[in-house]
Design a protein around this motif. Sequence first.
Motif, mmCIF file in Angstrom:
data_model
loop_
_atom_site.group_PDB
_atom_site.id
_atom_site.type_symbol
_atom_site.label_atom_id
_atom_site.label_comp_id
_atom_site.label_asym_id
_atom_site.label_seq_id
_atom_site.Cartn_x
_atom_site.Cartn_y
_atom_site.Cartn_z
ATOM 1 N N THR A 151 49.059 66.288 20.514
ATOM 2 C CA THR A 151 49.118 65.707 19.176
ATOM 3 C C THR A 151 50.572 65.552 18.780
ATOM 4 O OG1 THR A 151 48.941 67.954 18.335
ATOM 5 C CG2 THR A 151 46.936 66.656 18.364
ATOM 6 N N ASN A 152 50.903 64.361 18.307
ATOM 7 C CA ASN A 152 52.270 64.065 17.900
ATOM 8 C C ASN A 152 52.279 63.825 16.399
ATOM 9 O OD1 ASN A 152 53.664 63.546 20.738
ATOM 10 N ND2 ASN A 152 51.606 62.646 20.768
ATOM 11 N N LEU A 153 52.843 64.774 15.654
ATOM 12 C CA LEU A 153 52.786 64.689 14.196
ATOM 13 C C LEU A 153 54.037 64.044 13.619
ATOM 14 C CD1 LEU A 153 50.479 66.658 14.769
ATOM 15 C CD2 LEU A 153 51.193 67.984 12.768
ATOM 16 N N ILE A 154 53.831 63.224 12.619
ATOM 17 C CA ILE A 154 54.948 62.688 11.847
ATOM 18 C C ILE A 154 54.817 63.265 10.446
ATOM 19 C CG2 ILE A 154 56.024 60.614 10.918
ATOM 20 C CD1 ILE A 154 54.754 59.100 13.316
ATOM 21 N N ILE A 155 55.797 64.052 10.021
ATOM 22 C CA ILE A 155 55.700 64.649 8.684
ATOM 23 C C ILE A 155 56.857 64.184 7.818
ATOM 24 C CG2 ILE A 155 54.467 66.672 9.553
ATOM 25 C CD1 ILE A 155 57.073 68.261 9.214
ATOM 26 N N GLY A 156 56.710 64.365 6.538
ATOM 27 C CA GLY A 156 57.732 63.940 5.590
ATOM 28 C C GLY A 156 57.117 63.806 4.223
ATOM 29 N N GLU A 157 57.967 63.775 3.194
ATOM 30 C CA GLU A 157 57.398 63.705 1.847
ATOM 31 C C GLU A 157 56.762 62.343 1.588
ATOM 32 O OE1 GLU A 157 60.709 63.712 -0.995
ATOM 33 O OE2 GLU A 157 61.533 65.380 0.157
ATOM 34 N N SER A 158 56.023 62.301 0.504
ATOM 35 C CA SER A 158 55.383 61.057 0.110
ATOM 36 C C SER A 158 56.465 59.995 -0.137
ATOM 37 C CB SER A 158 54.580 61.297 -1.171
ATOM 38 O OG SER A 158 53.803 60.187 -1.448
ATOM 39 N N GLY A 159 56.279 58.823 0.450
ATOM 40 C CA GLY A 159 57.253 57.759 0.266
ATOM 41 C C GLY A 159 58.382 57.784 1.279
ATOM 42 N N SER A 160 58.349 58.739 2.223
ATOM 43 C CA SER A 160 59.441 58.844 3.192
ATOM 44 C C SER A 160 59.333 57.774 4.284
ATOM 45 C CB SER A 160 59.447 60.230 3.822
ATOM 46 O OG SER A 160 58.206 60.484 4.437
ATOM 47 N N GLY A 161 58.189 57.150 4.392
ATOM 48 C CA GLY A 161 58.058 56.067 5.364
ATOM 49 C C GLY A 161 57.159 56.390 6.541
ATOM 50 N N LYS A 162 56.314 57.404 6.397
ATOM 51 C CA LYS A 162 55.409 57.771 7.491
ATOM 52 C C LYS A 162 54.465 56.630 7.837
ATOM 53 C CE LYS A 162 53.624 61.294 5.315
ATOM 54 N NZ LYS A 162 54.373 61.274 4.054
ATOM 55 N N THR A 163 53.839 56.082 6.789
ATOM 56 C CA THR A 163 52.885 55.006 7.035
ATOM 57 C C THR A 163 53.584 53.783 7.614
ATOM 58 O OG1 THR A 163 51.465 55.793 5.249
ATOM 59 C CG2 THR A 163 51.146 53.540 5.954
ATOM 60 N N VAL A 164 54.775 53.503 7.088
ATOM 61 C CA VAL A 164 55.526 52.352 7.601
ATOM 62 C C VAL A 164 55.872 52.571 9.074
ATOM 63 C CG1 VAL A 164 57.657 51.023 7.396
ATOM 64 C CG2 VAL A 164 56.426 51.706 5.334
ATOM 65 N N LEU A 165 56.256 53.797 9.432
ATOM 66 C CA LEU A 165 56.582 54.098 10.831
ATOM 67 C C LEU A 165 55.359 53.898 11.724
ATOM 68 C CD1 LEU A 165 58.401 55.118 13.080
ATOM 69 C CD2 LEU A 165 57.941 57.464 12.363
ATOM 70 N N LEU A 166 54.235 54.433 11.271
ATOM 71 C CA LEU A 166 52.995 54.303 12.045
ATOM 72 C C LEU A 166 52.625 52.827 12.226
ATOM 73 C CD1 LEU A 166 51.162 56.608 13.081
ATOM 74 C CD2 LEU A 166 49.595 56.034 11.258
ATOM 75 N N LYS A 167 52.681 52.086 11.129
ATOM 76 C CA LYS A 167 52.293 50.675 11.204
ATOM 77 C C LYS A 167 53.308 49.851 11.981
ATOM 78 C CE LYS A 167 49.243 50.590 7.216
ATOM 79 N NZ LYS A 167 48.980 50.071 5.860
ATOM 80 N N SER A 168 54.551 50.331 12.029
ATOM 81 C CA SER A 168 55.547 49.630 12.838
ATOM 82 C C SER A 168 55.251 49.841 14.319
ATOM 83 C CB SER A 168 56.950 50.129 12.518
ATOM 84 O OG SER A 168 57.261 49.863 11.167
ATOM 85 N N ILE A 169 54.907 51.082 14.672
ATOM 86 C CA ILE A 169 54.574 51.371 16.065
ATOM 87 C C ILE A 169 53.344 50.553 16.481
ATOM 88 C CG2 ILE A 169 53.789 53.163 17.670
ATOM 89 C CD1 ILE A 169 55.405 55.186 16.039
ATOM 90 N N LEU A 170 52.427 50.376 15.537
ATOM 91 C CA LEU A 170 51.198 49.633 15.823
ATOM 92 C C LEU A 170 51.405 48.123 15.779
ATOM 93 C CD1 LEU A 170 48.811 51.811 13.680
ATOM 94 C CD2 LEU A 170 48.560 51.392 16.116
ATOM 95 N N GLY A 171 52.575 47.697 15.330
ATOM 96 C CA GLY A 171 52.823 46.257 15.255
ATOM 97 C C GLY A 171 52.199 45.591 14.049
ATOM 98 N N ILE A 172 51.678 46.383 13.103
ATOM 99 C CA ILE A 172 51.166 45.788 11.864
ATOM 100 C C ILE A 172 52.353 45.312 11.035
ATOM 101 C CG2 ILE A 172 49.900 46.205 9.725
ATOM 102 C CD1 ILE A 172 48.259 48.292 11.177
ATOM 103 N N HIS A 173 53.414 46.112 11.025
ATOM 104 C CA HIS A 173 54.674 45.671 10.423
ATOM 105 C C HIS A 173 55.589 45.154 11.522
ATOM 106 C CE1 HIS A 173 53.730 47.104 6.525
ATOM 107 N NE2 HIS A 173 53.907 48.383 6.742
ATOM 108 N N GLN A 174 56.193 44.016 11.261
ATOM 109 C CA GLN A 174 57.210 43.476 12.167
ATOM 110 C C GLN A 174 58.480 44.310 11.990
ATOM 111 O OE1 GLN A 174 56.317 40.087 13.471
ATOM 112 N NE2 GLN A 174 57.813 40.650 15.024
ATOM 113 N N ILE A 175 59.001 44.910 13.062
ATOM 114 C CA ILE A 175 60.223 45.706 12.886
ATOM 115 C C ILE A 175 61.457 44.803 12.961
ATOM 116 C CG2 ILE A 175 59.321 47.930 13.646
ATOM 117 C CD1 ILE A 175 60.446 47.407 16.387
ATOM 118 N N ASP A 176 62.528 45.244 12.281
ATOM 119 C CA ASP A 176 63.759 44.443 12.250
ATOM 120 C C ASP A 176 64.548 44.628 13.549
ATOM 121 O OD1 ASP A 176 62.952 43.986 9.659
ATOM 122 O OD2 ASP A 176 64.214 45.580 8.831
#
Lengths: 248, 246
Positions: A29-54
């Motif tokens: 299990t690979n956990l990504i932790i951080g406070e609310s708004g730190s960008g966890k969801t954005v990181l996950l969705k970037s890895i998944l290609g839902i967000h286009q990364i810069d």
Amino acid sequence: MIIAKNISKSFDDNHVLNDISLTCKKGETNLIIGESGSGKTVLLKSILGIHQIDKGQIIYGDDVFTDMNHKEKQKIRQEIGMVFQGGALFDSSTVFENIIFPLQMFSKMSKVEMHNRVRFCLERVNLHNVDDLYPSEISGGMQKRVAIARAVVLNPKYLFFDEPNSGLDPKTAIVIDNLIKELTIDFNTVTVINTHDMNSVAEIGDNIAFIYNGQKWWYGNKEEIMHTDNKELNDFVFATKLMRDLKK
Amino acid sequence: MNTFYHIGRYLLFMKKVFKRPQKSSIFLNNVFFEIEKLGINSIMIVLIISVFMGAVITLQTAYNIELSFVPLYLVGLGTRDSMFLEFSSTIVALILAGKVGANIASEIGTMKIHEQIEALNMMGVNSESHLVLPKIIAAVLTFPLLTLFSMFIGILGGYLAVYFTNAVPIDDFVYGLHYYFIPFYITYSLIKVVIFAFIIATIPAYHAYYVQGGALEVGKASTKGVVYSSILILFFNVVITQILLS
Ligand SMILES: Nc1ncnc2c1ncn2[C@@H]1O[C@H](COP(=O)(O)OP(=O)(O)OP(=O)(O)O)[C@@H](O)[C@H]1O
Ligand SMILES: [Mg+2]
């Protein structure tokens, strides 16, 4: 393995991710932790290609995901199971229809095989007698389990969870955590989990990345996190009195 | 600028909507489901507005020509041509834009804000085509039938109005219904309604697909979808009429 290399992502002037590199390991299990708004969801969705990364590169196994065309990405996605923060079950379909949908869409199984597979997955997440209910008719914890069943139905190589136990009571949360851990070992998946739940960290944190200020601030495992002298991480981990008492 | 942005994004959206369905059995299932939801479930409202529209056109025409020397059979003819040319296509389409358009927008908008569309994309489903193409096909197939149904019911409404009020002699009315019938009017109406159906199935879907935020935004997208599809219907009504009837 999933490897993210130097990825950055901004929304207009909001630089959410800043040069993050991360390796997610198989069967763990690979956990990504951080406070609310730190960008966890954005990181996950970037890895998944839902967000286009810069900037940066994402690699699944031996394939460079960021270089793939739409068709190739679609192919990889059939090997990915994802459980969204809110479950993302289809409201207008029953529990059974939700879980069988990926099979109908992508597998070449016969009707009987599909039914057996759905049965197996429901069994695996410990759900009984809910086949014909709609998502709005079952509890939050059950919805999470349906979402997990749907995510594993195609036998994925990669499993993603965004806050799998947000909104759940501690007891149900542990059940979900253990289920995720078991599935990871049973199916030998690369499992990536976003969480801000310290219980999950202590329970199933094989590998933990702490996101702070848009960067990977700290990386380690569940034993190391308890004894770190990283200030920001300490502030995060020992934010509650309960955790501070535990440390003593 | 903003308009061009929307036109561009709408066209790109349409390109994705018209991707080949990934699994024909699921696609067909969805088409039948939408036929029921968009078409069959609209029969009642079309019936109600058509019967009353037919009746009111008949009575208005009848009471307006009462004092003049215009032949009485014009009442039947007027009702028929108004229904055939305009009411059963354009007005019915406007009503359907409200009913069906709002339904499509709220369904897709809710899926969007609850990450269900992302879930589809994540599974490797082409969500645009999966969600919208069945609606387009269902609307384009069923709305012309609803128009034909509305024509029939509208005439029936007129007939009932005359029957109960004796505004004009019933024989004159029926004679008017047959008088100088131009079949092309039906073709013209059906061509219009196919285009209206396309508008109603795609414009609200487009607005909902790009919604961000919560329930409030879904409501706004739904309103936008209905308003813009209504305006487009009225606009294309003029354009097609000029092309086909001039
Ligand atoms: N689609 C988007 N468009 C613009 N900004 C976004 C978008 N998604 C996220 N953000 C911004 O990115 C930042 C990180 O958000 P994110 O959802 O990743 O946080 P999080 O760590 O998952 O928080 P939580 O624990 O509350 O879920 C926030 O400032 C948010 O406003
Ligand atoms: Mg989040």
